[in-house]
Each structure stands twice: as structure tokens, then as C-alpha cells.
Design a protein around this motif. Sequence first.
Motif, PDB file in Angstrom:
ATOM      1  N   PHE A   1      24.033 -17.495 -10.766  1.00  0.00           N
ATOM      2  CA  PHE A   1      22.766 -17.619 -10.048  1.00  0.00           C
ATOM      3  C   PHE A   1      22.741 -16.632  -8.891  1.00  0.00           C
ATOM      4  O   PHE A   1      23.765 -16.092  -8.496  1.00  0.00           O
ATOM      5  N   GLY A   2      21.566 -16.431  -8.347  1.00  0.00           N
ATOM      6  CA  GLY A   2      21.404 -15.521  -7.231  1.00  0.00           C
ATOM      7  C   GLY A   2      20.899 -14.175  -7.700  1.00  0.00           C
ATOM      8  O   GLY A   2      20.344 -14.037  -8.789  1.00  0.00           O
ATOM      9  N   VAL A   3      21.124 -13.176  -6.878  1.00  0.00           N
ATOM     10  CA  VAL A   3      20.665 -11.823  -7.164  1.00  0.00           C
ATOM     11  C   VAL A   3      21.884 -10.920  -7.278  1.00  0.00           C
ATOM     12  O   VAL A   3      22.777 -10.956  -6.426  1.00  0.00           O
ATOM     13  N   ASP A   4      21.916 -10.114  -8.316  1.00  0.00           N
ATOM     14  CA  ASP A   4      22.990  -9.145  -8.480  1.00  0.00           C
ATOM     15  C   ASP A   4      22.842  -8.071  -7.406  1.00  0.00           C
ATOM     16  O   ASP A   4      21.794  -7.422  -7.336  1.00  0.00           O
ATOM     17  N   PRO A   5      23.855  -7.874  -6.575  1.00  0.00           N
ATOM     18  CA  PRO A   5      23.707  -6.918  -5.469  1.00  0.00           C
ATOM     19  C   PRO A   5      23.581  -5.463  -5.930  1.00  0.00           C
ATOM     20  O   PRO A   5      22.973  -4.651  -5.239  1.00  0.00           O
TER      21      PRO A   5
END
Length: 157
Positions: A117-121
Motif C-alpha cells: 500500500f501507499g505510493v511508490d517513491p
Amino acid sequence: MSSKSEALAALDDGYRRFRAGIADLDDAAYAETWLGTWNLSQLLAHMAGWYREMTGALERVARGERPTPPGVDYSDPEPWNQRFAAAALPGRAALDDWDAAYSAYRAAAEALPEDRFGVDPESGRPRIGNRLLQGAGIGHFEEHQPELDAWLAARRR
């Protein structure tokens, strides 16, 4: 949506809001055509069908596999939508089926590790957990809630 808990909270909020509007409808309401050629039973079957497909996707991702099984193509959703709607159960049985499909989808998302989950940096794109919850879940509620609200308001007149 940057975290698993935020994604799941948004999913649950959409589910609760959507379900609240239909929880007390009688069986006859489920057969009323109001969304193009679809009735509530067909809409719920359509959503439940995508929950089931994405439950499998979440489970595959959790095992380290690609979300889509070999030979499956979701690029044209219309045949999928029509097949799901054609399998609609009558009356409140459609709601029970939708609830069950949602529960399995939600459980599969809960089982997916936090790092999905989250955003791939590097790419700036949402990770797979967020994408699988957005399309079939959060985005589905956002798409159909205004239509449902309009239908429910018209029924009260």
C-alpha cells in the motif's frame, strides 16, 4: 491513500454509506429498473462480481504472483459487467450476496502486507493494494453512489 489503514477506512466508509441507503428496501425495490437497463439486483451483482475478481487478485499478489491470472483480460470491462449482472440474485438475496463478496474482498485486502500500500517513491504511482481497492471498491462506490442517491430520492417523491 497513503497507507493500508487509510485505504481500508475509505473502502469501509464507501461500503457503509452505500449499504445504508438500501438496507431497508423490500424485495420489490430490487427489481425496479433505474440504472440504464439495470435494477438494484443487477448493480449489486456487478459490484460483487468485481469484488470476487479482485479478491483473487489480492490473494495472488499476497502470494507474490501477478494480480491477473494468465489468459485473463480486464481491459474491456463490458463483457464482465454484463456477465456479472446476468447472474443477479432476486430481491434481498442480492444484498446478501453483495455483502458476502464485499467481506471476502475486504478480508483479502486486510491480509495483504502493509508494503503493498501507499505510493511508490520511484514512480509516484499508487502501489498495487491501493489500485486494487480503488478500482473495484472505493472508485465503484464513488461512481455509483450519486446514481443510487438520485434513485432513492426519486422513490421518496
